[in-house]
Design a protein around this motif. Structure first.
Motif, PDB file in Angstrom:
ATOM      1  N   ASP A  17       0.853  -1.191   0.000  1.00 22.67           N
ATOM      2  CA  ASP A  17       0.000   0.000   0.000  1.00 22.67           C
ATOM      3  C   ASP A  17       0.883   1.232   0.000  1.00 22.67           C
ATOM      4  OD1 ASP A  17       1.061   0.089   2.484  1.00 22.67           O
ATOM      5  OD2 ASP A  17      -0.752  -0.578   3.524  1.00 22.67           O
ATOM      6  N   VAL A  18       0.240   2.373   0.086  1.00 26.79           N
ATOM      7  CA  VAL A  18       0.979   3.643   0.024  1.00 26.79           C
ATOM      8  C   VAL A  18       1.847   3.834   1.265  1.00 26.79           C
ATOM      9  CG1 VAL A  18      -0.776   5.111   1.091  1.00 26.79           C
ATOM     10  CG2 VAL A  18       0.716   6.061  -0.649  1.00 26.79           C
ATOM     11  N   THR A  19       1.497   3.183   2.359  1.00 24.07           N
ATOM     12  CA  THR A  19       2.306   3.302   3.587  1.00 24.07           C
ATOM     13  C   THR A  19       3.737   2.846   3.338  1.00 24.07           C
ATOM     14  OG1 THR A  19       0.322   2.716   4.798  1.00 24.07           O
ATOM     15  CG2 THR A  19       2.380   2.710   6.039  1.00 24.07           C
ATOM     16  N   ASP A  20       3.859   1.625   2.765  1.00 22.68           N
ATOM     17  CA  ASP A  20       5.195   1.103   2.474  1.00 22.68           C
ATOM     18  C   ASP A  20       5.962   2.056   1.562  1.00 22.68           C
ATOM     19  OD1 ASP A  20       4.875  -1.050   3.973  1.00 22.68           O
ATOM     20  OD2 ASP A  20       4.432  -2.464   2.362  1.00 22.68           O
ATOM     21  N   PHE A  21       5.247   2.518   0.552  1.00 18.58           N
ATOM     22  CA  PHE A  21       5.907   3.389  -0.420  1.00 18.58           C
ATOM     23  C   PHE A  21       6.460   4.643   0.262  1.00 18.58           C
ATOM     24  CE2 PHE A  21       5.383   7.144  -3.177  1.00 18.58           C
ATOM     25  CZ  PHE A  21       6.430   6.897  -4.046  1.00 18.58           C
ATOM     26  N   LEU A  22       5.637   5.303   1.072  1.00 17.88           N
ATOM     27  CA  LEU A  22       6.073   6.545   1.713  1.00 17.88           C
ATOM     28  C   LEU A  22       7.226   6.293   2.676  1.00 17.88           C
ATOM     29  CD1 LEU A  22       2.672   8.334   2.361  1.00 17.88           C
ATOM     30  CD2 LEU A  22       4.424   8.989   0.742  1.00 17.88           C
ATOM     31  N   LEU A  23       7.100   5.228   3.457  1.00 20.58           N
ATOM     32  CA  LEU A  23       8.176   4.940   4.408  1.00 20.58           C
ATOM     33  C   LEU A  23       9.494   4.712   3.679  1.00 20.58           C
ATOM     34  CD1 LEU A  23       6.475   2.603   7.033  1.00 20.58           C
ATOM     35  CD2 LEU A  23       7.470   4.835   7.446  1.00 20.58           C
ATOM     36  N   GLN A  24       9.408   3.958   2.559  1.00 23.38           N
ATOM     37  CA  GLN A  24      10.646   3.650   1.840  1.00 23.38           C
ATOM     38  C   GLN A  24      11.221   4.886   1.158  1.00 23.38           C
ATOM     39  OE1 GLN A  24      10.561   0.248  -0.658  1.00 23.38           O
ATOM     40  NE2 GLN A  24       9.868  -1.134   0.950  1.00 23.38           N
ATOM     41  N   ILE A  25      10.354   5.690   0.566  1.00 20.55           N
ATOM     42  CA  ILE A  25      10.899   6.847  -0.169  1.00 20.55           C
ATOM     43  C   ILE A  25      11.468   7.876   0.799  1.00 20.55           C
ATOM     44  CG2 ILE A  25       8.836   8.327  -0.397  1.00 20.55           C
ATOM     45  CD1 ILE A  25       9.724   8.567  -3.410  1.00 20.55           C
ATOM     46  N   PHE A  26      10.846   8.027   1.988  1.00 19.22           N
ATOM     47  CA  PHE A  26      11.418   8.943   2.982  1.00 19.22           C
ATOM     48  C   PHE A  26      12.788   8.439   3.446  1.00 19.22           C
ATOM     49  CE2 PHE A  26       6.943  10.433   4.395  1.00 19.22           C
ATOM     50  CZ  PHE A  26       6.920  11.354   3.356  1.00 19.22           C
ATOM     51  N   THR A  27      12.876   7.115   3.609  1.00 19.10           N
ATOM     52  CA  THR A  27      14.157   6.549   4.045  1.00 19.10           C
ATOM     53  C   THR A  27      15.225   6.753   2.971  1.00 19.10           C
ATOM     54  OG1 THR A  27      12.870   4.865   5.184  1.00 19.10           O
ATOM     55  CG2 THR A  27      15.232   4.493   5.037  1.00 19.10           C
ATOM     56  N   VAL A  28      14.840   6.523   1.715  1.00 23.57           N
ATOM     57  CA  VAL A  28      15.801   6.705   0.620  1.00 23.57           C
ATOM     58  C   VAL A  28      16.277   8.164   0.566  1.00 23.57           C
ATOM     59  CG1 VAL A  28      16.032   6.751  -1.889  1.00 23.57           C
ATOM     60  CG2 VAL A  28      15.031   4.761  -0.771  1.00 23.57           C
ATOM     61  N   PHE A  29      15.346   9.092   0.753  1.00 26.27           N
ATOM     62  CA  PHE A  29      15.738  10.506   0.743  1.00 26.27           C
ATOM     63  C   PHE A  29      16.716  10.806   1.875  1.00 26.27           C
ATOM     64  CE2 PHE A  29      11.716  12.141  -1.616  1.00 26.27           C
ATOM     65  CZ  PHE A  29      12.282  11.742  -2.811  1.00 26.27           C
ATOM     66  N   ARG A  30      16.462  10.205   3.025  1.00 27.14           N
ATOM     67  CA  ARG A  30      17.382  10.431   4.154  1.00 27.14           C
ATOM     68  C   ARG A  30      18.779   9.906   3.815  1.00 27.14           C
ATOM     69  NH1 ARG A  30      13.249   8.686   7.702  1.00 27.14           N
ATOM     70  NH2 ARG A  30      14.379   6.797   8.251  1.00 27.14           N
ATOM     71  N   ILE A  31      18.807   8.774   3.114  1.00 28.04           N
ATOM     72  CA  ILE A  31      20.098   8.209   2.715  1.00 28.04           C
ATOM     73  C   ILE A  31      20.785   9.138   1.718  1.00 28.04           C
ATOM     74  CG2 ILE A  31      21.149   6.323   1.386  1.00 28.04           C
ATOM     75  CD1 ILE A  31      18.915   4.519   2.641  1.00 28.04           C
ATOM     76  N   LEU A  32      20.003   9.676   0.788  1.00 28.28           N
ATOM     77  CA  LEU A  32      20.594  10.501  -0.270  1.00 28.28           C
ATOM     78  C   LEU A  32      21.213  11.784   0.268  1.00 28.28           C
ATOM     79  CD1 LEU A  32      18.042  10.152  -3.192  1.00 28.28           C
ATOM     80  CD2 LEU A  32      20.329   9.230  -3.071  1.00 28.28           C
ATOM     81  N   ILE A  33      20.697  12.262   1.413  1.00 25.03           N
ATOM     82  CA  ILE A  33      21.272  13.518   1.916  1.00 25.03           C
ATOM     83  C   ILE A  33      22.314  13.288   3.004  1.00 25.03           C
ATOM     84  CG2 ILE A  33      19.348  15.010   1.289  1.00 25.03           C
ATOM     85  CD1 ILE A  33      18.169  14.729   3.933  1.00 25.03           C
ATOM     86  N   ARG A  34      22.729  12.038   3.142  1.00 24.49           N
ATOM     87  CA  ARG A  34      23.851  11.786   4.055  1.00 24.49           C
ATOM     88  C   ARG A  34      25.106  12.463   3.511  1.00 24.49           C
ATOM     89  NH1 ARG A  34      23.783   5.302   4.710  1.00 24.49           N
ATOM     90  NH2 ARG A  34      21.818   5.026   5.804  1.00 24.49           N
ATOM     91  N   PRO A  35      25.946  12.960   4.401  1.00 25.93           N
ATOM     92  CA  PRO A  35      27.159  13.662   3.931  1.00 25.93           C
ATOM     93  C   PRO A  35      28.059  12.760   3.089  1.00 25.93           C
ATOM     94  CG  PRO A  35      26.839  13.992   6.291  1.00 25.93           C
ATOM     95  CD  PRO A  35      25.834  12.980   5.866  1.00 25.93           C
ATOM     96  N   GLU A  36      28.095  11.460   3.410  1.00 25.30           N
ATOM     97  CA  GLU A  36      29.051  10.597   2.700  1.00 25.30           C
ATOM     98  C   GLU A  36      28.555  10.137   1.339  1.00 25.30           C
ATOM     99  OE1 GLU A  36      26.684   7.870   5.506  1.00 25.30           O
ATOM    100  OE2 GLU A  36      27.552   9.874   5.545  1.00 25.30           O
ATOM    101  N   MET A  37      27.323  10.502   0.963  1.00 27.03           N
ATOM    102  CA  MET A  37      26.788  10.040  -0.317  1.00 27.03           C
ATOM    103  C   MET A  37      27.577  10.597  -1.497  1.00 27.03           C
ATOM    104  SD  MET A  37      24.618   7.768  -0.116  1.00 27.03           S
ATOM    105  CE  MET A  37      24.024   7.640  -1.781  1.00 27.03           C
ATOM    106  N   PHE A  38      28.021  11.829  -1.390  1.00 23.98           N
ATOM    107  CA  PHE A  38      28.802  12.446  -2.469  1.00 23.98           C
ATOM    108  C   PHE A  38      30.095  12.986  -1.885  1.00 23.98           C
ATOM    109  CE2 PHE A  38      24.294  13.261  -3.661  1.00 23.98           C
ATOM    110  CZ  PHE A  38      24.245  12.423  -4.763  1.00 23.98           C
ATOM    111  N   PRO A  39      31.133  13.063  -2.713  1.00 21.25           N
ATOM    112  CA  PRO A  39      32.381  13.670  -2.214  1.00 21.25           C
ATOM    113  C   PRO A  39      32.151  15.094  -1.720  1.00 21.25           C
ATOM    114  CG  PRO A  39      32.775  12.523  -4.277  1.00 21.25           C
ATOM    115  CD  PRO A  39      31.294  12.508  -4.058  1.00 21.25           C
ATOM    116  N   LYS A  40      33.083  15.539  -0.909  1.00 19.23           N
ATOM    117  CA  LYS A  40      32.936  16.815  -0.192  1.00 19.23           C
ATOM    118  C   LYS A  40      32.710  18.004  -1.130  1.00 19.23           C
ATOM    119  CE  LYS A  40      35.617  19.608   3.053  1.00 19.23           C
ATOM    120  NZ  LYS A  40      36.956  19.781   3.621  1.00 19.23           N
ATOM    121  N   ASP A  41      33.366  17.987  -2.304  1.00 18.28           N
ATOM    122  CA  ASP A  41      33.293  19.171  -3.160  1.00 18.28           C
ATOM    123  C   ASP A  41      32.214  19.090  -4.244  1.00 18.28           C
ATOM    124  OD1 ASP A  41      34.543  17.154  -4.486  1.00 18.28           O
ATOM    125  OD2 ASP A  41      36.301  18.289  -5.122  1.00 18.28           O
TER     126      ASP A  41
END
Length: 1937
Positions: free
Chosen positions: A910-934
């Motif tokens: 259902d949409v619950t799973d989808f929202l939980l997963q996409i919010f988690t993915v977004f949190r991962i994407l904005i981790r500092p280590e996701m991209f190099p510093k510059d």
């Protein structure tokens, strides 16, 4: 009139404008301006660096530039239309300019200079671009240089990586995110790993040959030699040197510079050498006479080698000197270089010690074109190119070469009838078929132009010469046929004529009759003999002869005669036009031999690839010619040959010939019927795949399918053109059938063997290349359907071979990248197949990188075609197919495992799973280590996508998950994501440069504010569900408020108010809110939130909780106003402390500020917040700080705080900090041991003993005798240390911190600090000023006024204070060594004091004592010292004033005590010499004689004073008693002095005796034969300021009992003032010392010097007083006991400080006088045989005997020194009254302390007071140094004795008086020092819980417990007016810590 501008929009300022006119805009040269309006030669606009300030400026000051305008109107944006590289350069250089200056400030000189050079270089390149005169290639080159330098500078300065495409910056909005990522990754990788060049080149420049024996011309030959294979790998570089060893043609650089080109990476290794052979041109023998021979010969000279590995460091080897070895044995010349390489140098001589070959060598990397560009100067001056031998690694089509390399190897010759061997010279010619010699085709090397003939060097007398000389013959192809090489052999005579006689010749033809050239290899040539004058011009005469022994004909007898002599050469052909291969020639001439076609086609595979590619077009024409001739017979053979050639071109060596084949297909291929045969054979092979056992050949065919299809398609097109499109259907059917066969073969599963799957993999890897060929003949949709069917036929079984899976995915990837996929029609057909395979791989999580690449390409196409309608349908298909699996894959690969249920679901439930997963993915994407510093650009784009998506998802959240459908998990995930998003570092615009901030705001706006508004909106929608998030969200929201963005804070304020309101409604208080706030604030601190911007961050939140109008107004309107304001106050106070803590912790070393700050925070958590866990955490932080600073005692007290929270129980405790999971008992045991260890290291052994006892009790109760034994031994060792080891007594200093600039925990407070060992006032003051570098030291001791308190500055007020011990019991007990007493003297001190002198009333100039008063200040601390800190705050001050009379009494008491101590020490031989006693006696007697005592008489004994001060009668009597007592002591002292005085000081002694009688007469004393008995005087009310001895005592010179005392601090020695201290000069000196003028209003009596009486006049100042400046002296010898206190003038130099004085013991009966030691100006010499305690304390019974008049009489009568008998020692069970003891003397040697402490020399200025604990003198810093400035001043005992009634003393007896036989003994039971007991008006001591011991009936055995008790009670929890008790909170259980 101002008119808006149309075209003049953008310009650069070319001259600075000050803007002095009204509305003028100040501009600097170089600024860029945006123009808004114009009017009469003026513009109005703004500078882009500061767009908020607008103004006018002259138009002539601005150079206009072209620009385009976006958003015309109020918010228009101007973009210059110049080259984007120029724009980037300009903005980057501006940013660098600012940072470059900062580098200078930060002293980063290296980077500063490097950046300076780079900036200048960029500016030069920018000018070149702006001028616009560059060619297209040169412009490209310049831009490449610019971008490389920009990237380097950005990296060095920590700036962002710039994404670029073809040197221009890329706008992230113009490309897809995946493409942006790829660009960033490419640039990042390029930056990280520079691509290794595969081509390398060696630059050689010959400088000179340095040799002493030159004189002949030389030839120098360079070449590269492979020592592994023993062969040269390059051509030769040949140059000539003149007689001086310099190049012959210096004006022609190509003659002495060469570039050895095309070295592969495999050739840059250690066994590749540069070899240099040197040949001299001259006479045969080097030593021959000059006129011996006119003919010049080439003769060997020397050789040098160098490994190429020595050049790999990359540095230019300028002026490298190579050693040149000469060859002794010419027969070995051919291998001299090999022998040198093998280190067989011994057989060669160096040409000279300083000789050598000077060369310059440099390795260059990259292809030759790149080298030409980068080192253009080298090529422009001229350089010869030296090639590798043979073809380079990669053969380029069109490369024309026809080089024959001939190596002259060796010869075997006969003697020719001579007795010695010949000197053979070889001459070589190239002769063409006509018989003419070919001119200029013999090349000696690259530096020399080709010649027509060659002469070898000559080896002396050698019939088997070996030359090994390599020559290149670049003969044109047309001259090759029929040409031959002739070698002529001559003997060179050494006679005068120097003739060269021809004796033979050899020849070799270059081409054989069948057209093949001379085969490569070594050839043994026949030497044909001939006469000296034979003419060889007629070639026909010898060409018929055999030339090689290999082809000798057996019947040629003429030739046989010549076979004894041979000549060897090696040939090697490097030609693109000629071949040595007969099979190749047979194939090309197939029409002449049709019968050999099959054999030729079979042999084609054996022919070397280089031979085939040389004749590629001819070979292909041959193959298709044969196919046309007879397709039935040769079809499959031709097909196989074609496959072989196609696959040959896959080889990297021949890769560049693919375009040759492409060109052939397009332009030369003419096989219009070939397609039928090709399709037929190909289908036959495909059909056989599934059955064939061996698949190798079939795989070769499949590998070649791209070119086979190219031939098929081209053939079909040619056929269509020729026939007008006949047989179209038939062709389509053939192709369809072929692809059906393919689909069948692809759909097969590999059973067991992997051969089939390998064939499938080979097909798939080359299949996508066929698409473009099919598109030439078929419609896009048709091809797409064919491809879809083919790819769809792949087996979908998951268990397929992994390698096949990877290839399958690569095939999909190539399909997506192909031209076919770019068409929307075909894409719609192919997309489902692509997505299907992607889904499978993502589900299995295989080949994820390839999956990402394919998806990236799919998205790129969608971005490019986003305007098309079909794109939306494609997006729908992609989302439906991949979104779920994509999200799950990201979650799993980022180590965020989901619950097993949802992990492998194929679709969202259902949409619950989808929202939980996409919010988690977004949190991962904005981790500092996701991209190099510059990668800021990438982060901003990703954040823009995230916030856009979140705004869409917010609606779904509101619609689906509110009210009855509320889902806490989803809402929590949403808020958590929002908070993390806002807190990202890359969104904190405040940290950006202005230009970067402007760009971000223009492109994206402030995304934090957008997200903040969204949080607020969603929060408002929650309604009553808000309660679910209180207090959980307080911390995260608090983080948001820490961001210094006003709009964001305004948005968050209502949320906080809302939270408080809802919490109040639910629970009626804010406890949870408060607790969460505090936890979060502290954790933000430990996370290191806000480095440089930390203060701003907190300042931004203080308004939020402080006086922020909106929040406070909201709170004030609520019913819960009071608790709300209280919450705000608490949090604000905590934040102030945390802020201070953070600031302090930034500093490197541990200092008092760090410790004080931690203590402040620790107490705040304990007392105000009651947060136990935080409290314990900070206890350990403080403990670590103390250990780091080596404050071991303080560390132990700190750990005690935690220990007190624990009990001896078996309750389990969780793991916490560094403690493992254990029971409470175990942790408390661990803590006890750690505390004992720290007390031991801090020399606080008494405290350690108590803890040893406590833990021993526990061991005993558990019958743990092993540990009990260890603990008892440890306890014993601590006792030993007390008695054996030395301890230093610290100084104490009072420090006031005034002004608002101090940290909160110090501001406007005063503290007392415990100094370090040996630390005196100056050192302490300097340390404090170092800790607070901006502080101003105050130069007076007065309390500052309010203006200082409120000043925006830092003021420090520092002076020394005297500690007042709480308990005197141990200090007054007889027989207790100083080692023990010293502990009680400076430990557990709550009270300190200092004195300030002043004049009250009119000052008598004749006698200043009359009006000199003392202000005594007592300071009470909040905790005793030492404790958990080295300093504690002053809690209470008490100030009392002392009258002049009381001062006089105190001075006399102290001086008397000092005399007693010295006499006692002298008597018991504790002093090595008698000088201190001599000086002291001299000082007192001399001063008294000269009027010292009389000043007191004049001041206080006159009638006027007595009448005007009737209340002082008792005090006057007491002063009289002390004067008389002093006379008694002096008489006794003179008696002792007489006994010990050395002979040379007898005159001085006599003078003292004479002066003493004068003194007695001045006092009115004639003799002491009668008893002078003074009745003890009792003050009816008990004087609050005076404690005194009851009566003077008579003395026996030997019967002394000495208890030395030392005060903790002393005054500097002012004991140097002249004998009459009444003089005005002394007054002036004292005045100067104390920092005052000559007026002595503030001057107090100083301690008398050896020549100054203790009754000194107004001009001597007391040691315990100071004028207006602070003082470090403690104790006041002129003041009564209660108020004794001293301070040291901070202005005094060490030699000017006053000395200390000594007080008698109050509260003791007069029968027991305690004497103290004094050292005055001279340095005493101790008896080296006596230990320190014996000098300081003689514990043997040797005391003043004042209780037996009889004994005194006996001593007087006999003139001998007798000792009274020893009475029994009082027991502890005796009457609790105070006791006196009569003791007898005992020899010093019987001291129980003998030898226990090292011998030492006491300081001449150390004094002892019985009122305080005294340590062994060595423990004072001054004793070891002997410097008076380090001495201490004494103090009297504490006010604890103020209200004790003085006992009636027994009558004292003079020498002629017979007293009672036995004095009244009153013994006192001393309570244990550790027990808490009561005494009236005493300040109670709250003990640490762990150190408290309950009072028992039986007192513990010695040692007494070290903690002084401060008794008292709290009544009803209130504090009494007197310094009341400070109860320690009851021990609390720690929940789980």
């Amino acid at each position: 009139m101002w008119i808006p501008t149309e075209h003049e929009k953008y310009g650069v300022v070319i001259a600075s404008f000050r803007g002095t006119v009204p509305y003028g805009l100040s501009l600097e040269i170089g600024d860029t301006v945006q123009i808004l309006e114009k009017c009469d030669g003026w513009y109005r606009g703004f500078a882009l660096k500061n767009p908020n300030v607008k103004g006018i400026f002259p138009s002539s000051y601005v150079h206009l530039k072209n620009a385009c305008v976006k958003n015309k109107g109020q918010f228009e944006m101007v973009i210059p239309t110049e080259d984007s590289v120029i724009t980037e350069m300009t903005s980057t250089l501006r940013d660098w300019g600012t940072m470059w200056k900062q580098l200078y400030v930060r002293n980063e000189g290296d980077l500063f200079h490097r950046l300076w050079h780079i900036m200048n270089e960029i500016l030069d390149l920018r000018r070149q671009v702006l001028v616009g005169h560059l060619t297209h290639d040169r412009m490209k080159d310049v831009k490449r240089h610019i971008t490389a330098r920009l990237d380097w500078g950005n990296e060095q300065l920590g700036l962002d990586l710039v994404p670029r495409k073809e040197y221009a910056m890329v706008d992230p909005e113009d490309i897809s995110i995946t493409e942006l990522y790829r660009l960033m990754e490419h640039r990042h990788r390029k930056k990280d790993t520079p691509v290794q060049a595969s081509n390398h080149h060696l630059f050689v420049q010959m400088k000179s040959l340095m040799c002493s024996n030159l004189g002949e011309e030389l030839e120098v030959i360079f070449s590269l030699f492979d020592s592994k294979e023993n062969r040269p790998i390059s051509e030769r570089f040949f140059l000539r040197l003149n007689r001086n060893g310099l190049p012959k043609a210096p004006d022609k650089p190509e003659r002495h510079c060469s570039l050895f080109v095309d070295l592969g990476s495999s050739e840059l290794r250690r066994d590749i050498y540069i070899t240099v052979h040197i040949i001299r041109i001259g006479r045969m023998g080097a030593g021959e006479k000059k006129n011996a021979c006119s003919v010049q010969y080439r003769r060997p000279f020397g050789c040098a080698v160098l490994s190429i590995a020595d050049l790999l460091t990359g540095e230019t080897k300028d002026d490298l000197i190579l050693k040149v070895y000469m060859c002794n044995t010419e027969s070995e010349w051919y291998q001299i270089h090999e022998n040198i390489i093998k280190k067989l140098n011994a057989r060669y001589n160096l040409t000279g010690s300083n000789a050598g070959l000077a060369v310059s060598l440099q390795l260059l990397h990259g292809d030759i074109e790149q080298i030409r560009r980068e080192y253009s100067s080298v090529f422009s001056h001229g350089v010869s190119i030296t090639r590798k031998l043979g073809f380079s690694n990669i053969i380029m089509p069109g490369e024309m070469r026809n080089d024959l390399y001939i190596t002259i190897e060796r010869g075997e010759f006969e003697k020719g009838g001579k007795s010695v061997a010949r000197n053979v010279e070889v001459t070589m010619f190239i002769v063409e078929s006509s018989g003419q010699i070919l001119k200029d085709f013999i090349s000696f090397g690259s530096g020399e132009p080709p010649a027509s003939e060659y002469h070898s060097f000559v080896l002396y007398h050698n019939n088997s010469p070996r030359w090994s000389e390599l020559l290149k013959l670049p003969i044109p192809v047309d001259k090759f046929r029929g040409a031959h090489i002739r070698f002529e052999f001559r003997h060179c005579s050494t006679k005068e004529k120097g003739e060269k006689k021809l004796f033979g010749f050899s020849f070799v033809p270059l081409m054989q009759e069948d057209g093949r050239t001379l085969p490569d290899g070594t050839h043994e040539l026949i030497v044909h003999k001939c006469e000296e004058n034979t003419n060889l011009q007629d070639t026909t005469r010898y060409l018929k002869l055999p030339f090689s022994k290999g082809i000798l004909l057996g019947n040629n007898h003429q030739a046989m005669k010549a076979t004894k002599e041979s000549f060897w050469i090696t040939s090697f052909l490097c030609s693109t036009k000629l071949t040595q291969n007969g099979d190749m020639l047979d194939l090309l001439k197939w029409r002449t031999h049709p019968d050999k076609i099959t054999g030729c086609l079979s042999k084609l595979k054996e022919i070397d690839g280089s031979e085939i590619v040389k004749f590629l077009q001819d070979t292909l024409d041959t193959l298709f010619g044969i196919l046309d001739e007879n397709s039935q017979k040769y079809g499959s053979k031709v097909f196989d040959s074609l496959v072989h050639i196609i696959n040959l071109l896959q080889d990297s060596k021949f890769h560049h010939f693919k375009p040759v084949m492409d060109t052939y297909i397009e332009s030369h291929f003419a096989g219009a019927l070939a397609y039928r045969d090709l399709i037929k054979v190909l289908k036959w092979y495909v059909d056989r795949i599934t059955e064939a056992e061996r698949q190798e050949h079939i795989q070769e065919v499949l590998k070649a399918q791209e070119y086979i299809f190219k031939y098929i398609v081209q053939s079909r097109r040619l056929f269509s053109l020729a026939t007008g499109g006949q047989n179209e259907e038939e062709f389509r059917c053939c192709i369809q059938e072929l692809l059906m066969s393919v689909r069948f073969f692809l759909s097969q599963e590999s059973k067991g063997s992997g051969a089939l799957s390998q064939s499938q993999a080979v097909f798939l890897s080359s299949f996508p290349a066929v698409y473009s060929e099919l598109l030439k003949l078929f419609d896009v949709r048709e091809v797409a359907n064919l491809v879809q069917d083919t790819l769809g036929s792949l087996p979908t079984i998951v268990h397929v071979d992994d390698s096949l899976q990877a290839v399958k995915l690569q095939c999909i990837g190539k399909t997506v990248e192909s031209q076919l996929y770019t068409n929307p029609d075909s894409r719609y057909i192919l997309l489902p197949v692509v997505l299907h395979h992607l889904h499978m791989h993502l589900q299995e999580q295989k080949d994820l990188i390839m999956c990402a690449r394919i998806l990236s390409n799919v998205f790129c196409l969608i971005k490019k075609n986003s305007s098309e309608k079909s794109v939306l349908e494609e997006i729908d298909v992609i989302v439906a197919s991949l979104l779920d699996i994509l999200l799950r894959t990201i979650l799993e690969i980022t180590s965020r495992p989901q619950s097993s249920g949802s992990a492998m679901r194929l679709q969202f439930q259902d949409v619950t799973d989808f929202l939980l997963q996409i919010f988690t993915v977004f949190r991962i994407l904005i981790r500092p280590e996701m991209f190099p510093k510059d990668w800021t650009v990438m982060r901003l784009v990703a954040n823009n996508v995230i916030i856009t998506t979140v705004l869409y998802l917010s609606d779904a959240l509101r619609k689906n998950f509110l009210n009855e459908n509320f889902d806490y998990k989803i809402w929590d995930s949403y808020f958590y994501l929002a908070v993390i998003f806002i807190n990202q570092l890359c969104l904190q615009l405040e940290m950006f440069t202005p230009s970067k901030k402007k760009k971000v705001l223009e492109k994206y706006g402030d995304m934090r504010v957008t997200m903040g508004c969204e949080i607020f909106s969603m929060w408002q929608n929650l309604g009553e569900h808000k309660l679910h998030f209180i207090p959980a969200l307080i911390g995260p929201f608090l983080e948001v408020t820490l961001i210094p963005q006003p709009d964001l804070r305004n948005v968050m304020i209502p949320i906080f108010h809302d939270m408080m309101d809802w919490e109040q409604r639910r629970t009626g208080n804010f406890k949870q809110v408060e607790a969460k706030l505090i936890d979060k604030l502290d954790s933000l601190m430990s996370e290191g939130k806000g480095d440089e911007t930390y203060r701003e961050l907190f300042n931004s939140i203080i308004p939020l909780f402080g006086p922020y109008p909106s929040l406070l107004k909201k709170i004030e309107r609520e019913t819960w106003r009071e608790s709300g304001v209280s919450l705000i106050a608490t949090v604000t106070r905590l934040m102030e402390r945390l802020l201070d803590y953070r600031d302090c912790m930034k500093m490197g070393e541990v200092d008092g500020k760090k410790i004080g700050c931690t203590v402040s925070l620790l107490n705040f958590y304990k007392t105000e917040l009651n947060k136990e866990e935080m409290y314990i955490r900070y206890i350990h932080k403080l403990y670590d700080l103390h250990l780091k600073a080596q404050n071991f005692t303080e560390a132990a007290y700190t750990l005690l705080l935690y220990d007190e929270l624990l009990e001896w129980s078996d309750r389990p405790l969780r793991e916490f900090l560094t403690y493992p999971m254990q029971t409470e008992w175990q942790r408390k045991e661990h803590l006890h041991l750690a505390i004992i260890q720290n007390f031991d290291r801090g020399k606080c052994w008494e405290n350690g003993i108590i803890l040893c006892r406590k833990i021993a009790e526990q061991y005993e109760s558990y019958y743990d005798y092993r540990n009990l034994s260890k603990m008892r031994m440890m306890e014993a060792s601590l006792y030993d240390k007390i008695m054996d080891q030395q301890r230093l007594e610290p100084e104490f200093f009072r420090v006031g911190f005034y002004g608002k600039k101090f940290p909160f925990f110090l501001r406007n407070k005063e503290f007392v600090c415990r100094g370090h060992d040996y630390e005196r006032l100056e050192a302490f003051q300097q340390r404090m000023l170092n800790e607070f570098p901006h502080a101003i030291a105050m130069q007076h001791a007065n309390q500052p006024d309010e203006t200082i308190f409120q000043a925006e500055a830092q003021y420090l007020q520092i002076y020394a204070v005297t500690p007042i011990p709480e308990s005197q019991e141990v200090l007054q007990r007889e027989g207790v060594p100083d080692n023990i007493k010293s502990f009680y003297k400076v430990n557990h001190i709550w009270k300190f004091r200092y004195d300030r002198p002043f004049h009250k009333g009119t000052k008598d100039k004749e006698n200043e004592f009359k009006s000199l008063w003392v202000e005594r200040t007592s300071l009470y601390l909040v905790q005793s010292l030492p404790g958990i800190s080295r300093w504690f705050e002053v809690e209470k001050r008490e100030v009392v004033e002392m009258s002049p009379l009381e001062n006089a009494i105190e001075v006399l008491e102290n001086k008397n005590q000092q005399l007693k101590t010295l006499i006692s020490q002298c008597q018991t031989r504790q002093m090595q010499n008698i000088n201190p006693l001599t000086m002291c006696l001299n000082g007192v007697i001399d001063a008294a004689v000269n009027g010292g005592v009389s000043r007191y008489q004049e001041a206080f004994f006159v009638k006027e004073y007595i009448l005007s001060h009737p209340e002082d009668g008792e005090k006057i009597a007491r002063l009289r008693e002390l004067m008389l007592e002093q006379a008694q002591i002096l008489e006794f002292g003179l008696a002792v002095h007489e006994k010990f005085v050395p002979q040379d000081m007898r005159p001085l002694h006599k003078k003292l005796v004479d002066q003493f009688f004068v003194m007695k007469s001045s006092l009115g004393i004639q003799e002491f034969s009668a008893c002078i008995q003074a009745s003890p005087v009792h003050f009816p009310n008990g004087s609050p300021r005076v404690c005194r001895n009851s009566a003077p005592a008579s003395m026996s010179p030997d019967g002394t009992r000495v208890i030395p005392r030392r005060s903790p601090l002393s005054y500097p020695a002012v004991n140097r003032y002249s004998s009459s201290s009444l003089s005005s000069q002394a007054s002036a000196e004292v005045s100067n010392i104390t920092g005052q003028s000559e007026s002595s209003d503030e001057v107090f009596n100083m301690q008398p010097s050896p020549s100054t009486s203790s009754l000194s006049s107004t001009h001597s100042a007391s040691p315990n007083v100071t004028s207006s400046a602070p003082s470090s002296a403690r104790a006041s010898p002129l003041l009564s006991d209660k108020h004794k206190h001293s301070r040291e003038n901070s202005c005094l130099s060490p030699r000017e400080r006053p000395c200390s004085a000594i007080y008698p013991t109050p509260g003791e009966t007069s029968q027991r006088l305690l004497f103290n030691h004094i050292g005055d100006g001279a340095l005493p010499r101790s008896d080296p045989n006596l230990s320190a305690p014996e000098k300081a304390v003689n514990p043997t019974p040797s005391s003043w005997s004042l209780d037996s008049g009889k004994e005194a009489k006996n001593m007087s009568d006999s003139g001998k020194i007798l000792s009274p008998p020893v009475p029994p020692r009082p027991t502890q069970t005796a009457s609790p009254a105070r006791h006196t003891t009569s003791v007898s003397p005992s020899p010093a040697g019987r001291s129980p302390l003998k030898g226990s402490v090292q011998s030492f020399t006491p300081s001449p200025v150390e004094y002892h007071s019985p009122g305080l604990i005294s340590n062994s003198p060595v423990l004072s810093g001054s004793y070891s140094s002997g410097i008076s400035s380090l001495s201490r001043c004494s103090t009297s005992e504490t006010s604890g004795f103020e209200n004790q009634v003085n006992e009636q003393s027994a009558p004292a007896a003079g020498p002629g008086y017979s007293g009672p036989e036995e004095p009244v003994r009153k013994e006192s039971k001393t309570p244990p020092p550790y027990s808490v007991y009561e005494r009236t008006l005493r300040r109670p001591v709250p003990l640490p819980h762990s150190l408290s011991i309950p009072v028992t009936a039986e007192p513990p055995a010695l040692p007494p417990k070290p903690l002084a008790a401060r008794p008292g009670h709290l009544e009803n929890g209130t504090r009494r007016t007197e310094p009341g008790p400070r109860p320690r909170p009851l021990p609390r259980k720690v929940s789980q810590l």
